[in-house]
Design a protein around this motif. Structure first.
Motif, PDB file in Angstrom:
ATOM      1  N   THR A   1      -3.518  -6.444   5.780  1.00 24.38           N
ATOM      2  CA  THR A   1      -3.801  -7.289   4.764  1.00 24.38           C
ATOM      3  C   THR A   1      -2.502  -7.859   4.494  1.00 24.38           C
TER       4      THR A   1
ATOM      5  N   LEU B   1      -0.846 -10.479   1.522  1.00 22.19           N
ATOM      6  CA  LEU B   1      -0.921 -11.145   0.230  1.00 22.19           C
ATOM      7  C   LEU B   1       0.310 -11.975   0.200  1.00 22.19           C
TER       8      LEU B   1
ATOM      9  N   VAL C   1       3.555  -9.462   0.449  1.00 22.88           N
ATOM     10  CA  VAL C   1       3.321  -7.980   0.406  1.00 22.88           C
ATOM     11  C   VAL C   1       2.222  -7.748   1.538  1.00 22.88           C
ATOM     12  N   ALA C   2       2.650  -6.658   2.517  1.00 19.74           N
ATOM     13  CA  ALA C   2       1.455  -6.741   3.515  1.00 19.74           C
ATOM     14  C   ALA C   2       1.245  -5.161   3.784  1.00 19.74           C
ATOM     15  N   TRP C   3      -0.086  -4.854   3.936  1.00 16.32           N
ATOM     16  CA  TRP C   3      -0.356  -3.463   4.019  1.00 16.32           C
ATOM     17  C   TRP C   3      -0.872  -3.346   5.129  1.00 16.32           C
TER      18      TRP C   3
ATOM     19  N   THR D   1       1.781   1.299   6.344  1.00 21.68           N
ATOM     20  CA  THR D   1       3.171   0.420   6.014  1.00 21.68           C
ATOM     21  C   THR D   1       2.836  -0.305   4.750  1.00 21.68           C
ATOM     22  N   THR D   2       3.516  -0.423   3.919  1.00 21.19           N
ATOM     23  CA  THR D   2       3.562  -1.480   2.870  1.00 21.19           C
ATOM     24  C   THR D   2       5.034  -2.181   2.730  1.00 21.19           C
ATOM     25  N   TRP D   3       4.865  -3.320   3.059  1.00 22.51           N
ATOM     26  CA  TRP D   3       6.208  -4.308   3.303  1.00 22.51           C
ATOM     27  C   TRP D   3       6.027  -5.388   2.133  1.00 22.51           C
ATOM     28  N   SER D   4       7.113  -5.363   1.567  1.00 23.85           N
ATOM     29  CA  SER D   4       7.016  -6.284   0.130  1.00 23.85           C
ATOM     30  C   SER D   4       8.455  -7.077   0.248  1.00 23.85           C
TER      31      SER D   4
END
Ligand SMILES: NC(=O)c1ccc[n+]([C@@H]2O[C@H](COP(=O)([O-])OP(=O)(O)OC[C@H]3O[C@@H](n4cnc5c(N)ncnc54)[C@H](O)[C@@H]3O)[C@@H](O)[C@H]2O)c1
Ligand SMILES: NC(=O)c1ccc[n+]([C@@H]2O[C@H](COP(=O)([O-])OP(=O)(O)OC[C@H]3O[C@@H](n4cnc5c(N)ncnc54)[C@H](O)[C@@H]3O)[C@@H](O)[C@H]2O)c1
Ligand SMILES: NC(=O)c1ccc[n+]([C@@H]2O[C@H](COP(=O)([O-])OP(=O)(O)OC[C@H]3O[C@@H](n4cnc5c(N)ncnc54)[C@H](O)[C@@H]3O)[C@@H](O)[C@H]2O)c1
Ligand SMILES: NC(=O)c1ccc[n+]([C@@H]2O[C@H](COP(=O)([O-])OP(=O)(O)OC[C@H]3O[C@@H](n4cnc5c(N)ncnc54)[C@H](O)[C@@H]3O)[C@@H](O)[C@H]2O)c1
Ligand code: NA
Ligand code: NA
Lengths: 407, 407, 407, 407
Positions: A266, A268, A318-320, A337-340
């Protein structure tokens, strides 16, 4: 890919123009601020691939040798755009102040882009009854004038304009002669805006990079034309964040003999790109190019993916990701992974890299797609390699080899 | 690293013994269940590196050619241990049933390990007044008897016993002659248990892998001895989960010219390993080997790291990492990863890989450390390479090369 | 808790002083910027509990009726500190500009705090041979002068200074008479700095809030003194982020009949607080107060917790929690939370709330601890309630009740 | 909500039937296994709200007094379904063995449900030319026979069948008389299957709970009928995981005066529910009921939400939420949550709770919706309260009050 040595402009390190399609957008404005800041020593070139070896000592134009111009259809100047990006907290106030003049200079080189909606109504730039050929020639003239005005050895056109919806294929996209005929016909509009710009690059003899998933130069008939006319081209859709991460991780799982069962994601984001991708048509192009590599790398087709417009995030993406993997004896493991990150801060240095690398390709007389630049793209042209480490190796080899050739 | 061709046992693919130090532990029991399941077609070799090309066609012993035995100081059999692992949900009931006989057979090959505490009191196996040399000879005799009993071409000793606290260095660790003298002295105990086992491997002419951060064969005097006596050795501390992930991600950031500012991590785990690492001394060995590679790869030394014993998690390891990165124009990005896996399910297939690969090294007459096996370790012996992709490439090259040599 | 009606200052809504211990720190400076911004309509009071009903219509001093002063031992002014916080991106430039004068005015009200290290050497403020009584009287005089200078109905002292290590208990901490005697003795130093400041608040007749885990007014002998002298006091250790979240979630699990098995946490932060807590002594106070409530709420004592100093994060606190829960039929569920916030932005509005609420308590003649303010604290004085929703209810009731009383 | 005292069955604690619509589904089968395990002391009632005070001492039927039956349209028995759930690792083997007989007994009480597709073709149960009234009477007869066979004081019907797409409203849904007329007409099918079952509950005089987002008894004409005929009803859509978490967290932010800007979520799940919700029509019902409360609680309508069918996850539901919040002085904070749980293990104990609580409502003669049961539902009937803590308080009050009334 054909090589043809071109004597006059063989020094890759000569002064080079970057011509942005979408010059007043977030990516282009950030790249322009950054180029000025790097050139004047106000910021190190962090995030630029070409700032490290073996690129640093390769036959690439220096940052200081790059000059910016471009097309856009927006009246909001690069400076204004950069001010907005300061407001959202992405660009530091201090850097804006330091690069203000450079931004103004670059914006003075911005010309009206090809706006298909305006064109349909004989809008500001395109005259009633004019063909797409006319439009492309006007765009090409802008590029050529820019090149002459600044005595540039070459220009690299980089498409960082708004993502277009997927194009509906017509026979002319597959046949160069048919395409040229249709372009000349004022009653027809066979190309999307991004491809008119790509065609203009060909007419102007400029190298070309497609940083978006839009059709651009990716239509077979245009790629063929580029090859015929000695234009090096690279694409498509900049691999900057979540997709890059996926192409780092997926091959690593494969090397371990671990089997990816599903990879859900996902994204955002807000900003201009978020707003564009809120359009269910435009987002289709993006989703397709994001998933293609992942499926190739993992063999799984359970890869649900979403892009949501979350305006309050501004330029932050923000990508999960949730990766479900089968291991030894049927056991399961998960990686999340959460990328911001500020999206344009990831894209801008790669865009500068592409300008430098395509300048080298142009100097070396390479024409057609340059698959060795696949490292930079979600959907690399003429390459099935998606593994980021493998792509990085291929890129280094290519730079060493090509650099040796032009020296 | 020296090569010496050994005629008699040069067929790497001949029947090979795996001798586990810590044979009744979670990793060894899981590897034994898995080996049986793979051999009898009840499970594919998912998670084994050597199951894919170029390994699949290399001169490695087949899974079916591997025979298990080992040392342990626990009286709880491999079968009982595997039953517990079924209870916690890690091993499927179905596979336990299918491999029950194989587990019983393997456990029948388990002999009493060297227990330093018992040894200090003249405990069950070590007689009062016996030296560490005596102990090592007893252990070596167990290995040799195993090899003869099963007519094995060679044995690979793999240390998967409980992690020991860091060893206090003494001069004998650096001087082979001094070491041998001290070992013969019944009043001295210069080696930790893991190194007594490693020395026993040397005495038995067996290849050796250190899957733990314990001293093992890693002491300079022992490595020298291995080199002198034609023993190939690889270590140290299996790179299976969070650390593996870090060595995948960190080089990828570097390739992008992105600068890691800090990399913080927390590991939660229960099980036998969790209980061992709850000891603040034992955990020091582990934390050191986990952070060394990360610092080398990123250049940052803000790498706070914790390992917490969370008994209710059983064999599941949950690791959270927070990576703070500087990008273009001083912008910041963060990547968080959460990894959740059954720890022994990650380790077991790699342990089988190491047995197969060290069998090849042994067949090829390689002696001393095999830096090309660095892919498998947090703290690779005689190598500064931590980049997982680079290590994978080096491993493949080595296998192709060495394989060609023994055929 | 005793009530005694005090005629002269019974209007809770009269002009009120906030006297910060640690006035030049991050929390105090942010609160001061915020107070000015709210007062002048440049920012809404987002994050202030007392800005919503039933508080908004309660007998509290208005934001515009609050005046700031305080003690600190640093020479870096509030303005300078706020500038640094603009630099790190926490405070918007625009607000700093708008509140610059208010900051300068507040900083002009800052006096030298009690510095135990300087005191030991008869440093700048404390004369050689002076007692802690002398020091406290000097501090109290600063507060009284401030109150008179601004014609304030009352002053609320709020401790937002650096966290101290846990105090070593001495008998004087439990006996008011013995304490007073020891304070008068120039050869003894029985109180940590935070408690000298708390004692000064008592001497000055000021209400008091302990926003840190330091001993402060929490020593039994001091609390008794506060009770005797009609001082309302609330503490301890502001519940602003991860701990607040835990006291929201843990009761919710309990209400579902779900059983928390373990609750692990990691906090990453930089800034002044991060640097202070890098000291293994100081961090012990904080870890204790963070875990106490969690254990009370969940019944589990597997609650490993870490606080890491990660300077590159600046004032951002990132906290990861991993909650392992047993559900129906022994099934397991996990909840992970990642919290990322500017720590002082969470604390500052609560500090303003406390000033307003303690003004009400003071006006109502409440003396001793005010357990109904437990909502604001990790370790609420004289209360076992940690459930945030229950605390919020109790707070609202108290405000309605007490407000009615002073009107 | 009307109260009318009913003499004959006023002991709430008498033997009570649970009649599941969807009895062979994952939730119903798990509840049945659990009920048996709790009754026979093989498992504590973890996850049941009613196992703790004040419920434990309220006038509720004991777990041992609950008897299971139901309708389903699948031929796969509860035992088979439970075996599958053992296979996926959700239900422990040991519990299945222990409850096997209870499952068989319950499945013997399962009758053919109303299958709209079969009905349309005069399928197995519904005769050609039969009306929905006929079908409902047949279903009601099944319930009544079950009640008599087991001498039950009352029956609670709980809809845990597959989620239906949103229903297209017709006038009959709003007018009881018109509805009854249409039901009698064999040429019309005005009710979805879930509402036919709800109508059957009314005919059988059974209490009713809607654990799904399907229309069920939620149509105004049916609710009116329930009210008229003395039937207590509660709904709708069980609040078990991510949504529950949201209704815990959102009010806590509001209490702090913090402003939620956006709340994005993604749900991954497999199993029967995952497959059903892969249908874009069915998922619309679910997304709507999930978001309604969140928007009410936060005031934000940036709440993008996705549900993805990820078959390899089986009955595990993984939900990631990203909450973006505005705090003091316009600062931003983020909270991310990752929830991972066996979905049916969350639902099953709440379903048992509802059976016990609706038995109390029935015994107390309550008719129509019971808004105080809103705690259990995403979309509580006749209530605007979504705050989980507030709902828990209201539930406790109601139970104390109603319990006192029936004793
Ligand atoms: N990390 C990243 O930021 C990233 C990664 C991969 C791809 N991209 C792509 O880069 C592109 C630019 O992203 P952005 O954030 O700068 O978007 P943006 O919306 O800020 O900028 C797009 C610009 O293109 C201009 N434009 C639109 N149509 C045009 C036309 N016909 N001719 C000329 N200009 C036109 C717009 O006026 C605008 O100034 C997008 O397509 C995006 O998908 C970005
Ligand atoms: N992913 C992983 O599981 C992983 C990764 C890297 C390293 N390791 C290391 O592998 C080792 C084994 O892990 P595990 O989970 O199987 O632990 P475990 O506690 O289940 O097993 C250790 C076994 O070693 C035995 N042992 C202890 N001292 C011994 C001695 N002196 N001689 C012989 N046997 C002895 C114990 O009795 C026990 O059976 C640990 O050191 C661990 O740190 C594991
Ligand atoms: N969310 C939060 O920020 C939060 C939450 C709970 C508690 N706290 C506590 O609030 C306190 C302040 O946090 P901060 O981030 O502002 O820290 P900071 O380091 O920025 O400020 C502390 C200030 O206290 C001053 N100080 C130190 N010793 C003193 C003394 N003896 N007398 C007077 N002043 C003294 C320092 O000079 C400094 O200006 C810390 O103890 C922290 O643990 C903060
Ligand atoms: N945490 C949770 O599990 C949770 C939370 C809220 C709501 N729910 C809802 O509970 C319901 C059940 O979930 P599940 O996981 O057990 O699903 P499932 O698919 O395992 O079971 C549904 C059952 O309903 C049966 N069914 C379908 N149509 C029927 C009809 N017309 N009459 C009678 N039976 C019929 C099916 O044959 C199946 O056995 C779903 O609607 C789900 O959305 C579940
Ligand atoms: Na090394
Ligand atoms: Na307390």
């Amino acid at each position: 890919m054909h090589h043809a040595h071109d004597d006059s402009s063989s020094r890759a390190s000569a002064r080079t123009g970057i011509w942005f399609v979408g010059a007043r957008g977030s990516v282009a404005s950030t790249a322009t601020v950054g180029l000025a800041a790097i050139t004047h020593g106000q910021s190190p070139p962090t995030g630029c691939v070409t700032a490290r070896e073996p690129f640093a000592s390769a036959a690439l134009p220096a940052f200081a040798d790059l000059v910016v111009g471009g097309h856009d259809i927006s009246a909001v100047t690069m400076t204004k755009r950069a001010e907005c990006l300061v407001e959202t907290g992405m660009i530091p106030q201090r850097l804006l102040a330091a690069t203000h003049d450079a931004l103004e200079r670059a914006d003075a080189e911005v010309r009206s882009g090809y706006d298909p909606h305006a064109a349909a109504h004989g809008g500001p730039e395109e005259a009633h009854g004019s063909s797409q050929q006319d439009a492309a020639e006007r765009l090409a003239a802008d590029i050529t004038a820019f090149q002459e005005r600044h005595a540039l050895a070459r220009v690299v056109v980089i498409d960082v304009s708004s993502t277009e919806p997927p194009v509906v294929p017509v026979p002319e996209h597959y046949d160069t002669d048919a395409l040229l005929a249709a372009l000349a016909d004022p009653t027809r509009s066979v190309l999307p805006a991004s491809s008119v710009s790509a065609y203009a690059a060909i007419l102007a003899g400029a190298a070309y990079a497609a940083f978006t998933p839009s059709a651009g130069m990716g239509l077979p008939a245009l790629i063929q034309l580029a090859r015929d006319r000695g234009i090096p081209a690279a694409g498509q859709d900049g691999k900057t964040g979540e997709t890059w991460l996926r192409t780092v991780l997926a091959p690593a799982f494969a090397a371990r003999g671990l089997k990816v069962l599903s990879w859900a994601g996902t994204n955002l984001l807000g900003g201009g790109d978020g707003a564009t991708l809120a359009d269910p048509e435009a987002v289709r192009s993006k989703l397709a190019s994001k998933n293609r590599g992942l499926r190739a790398l993992t063999g799984s087709d359970t890869t649900p993916l979403h892009i949501d417009n979350v305006p309050d995030l501004g330029d932050i993406k923000v990508a999960w990701d949730h990766v479900h993997v089968e291991g030894f004896l049927g056991s399961r493991l998960t990686l999340q992974t959460t990328w911001s990150a500020h999206d344009s801060m990831l894209a801008a240095p790669l865009v500068l890299d592409l300008a430098r690398l395509l300048a080298l390709a142009h100097a070396a007389g390479i024409s057609g797609t340059v698959p060795e630049l696949g490292y930079f793209f979600k959907d690399p042209w003429d390459s099935d390699v998606h593994d980021a480490a493998e792509q990085a190796g291929a890129l280094e080899d290519w730079v060493r080899r090509t650099s040796a050739q032009v020296r």
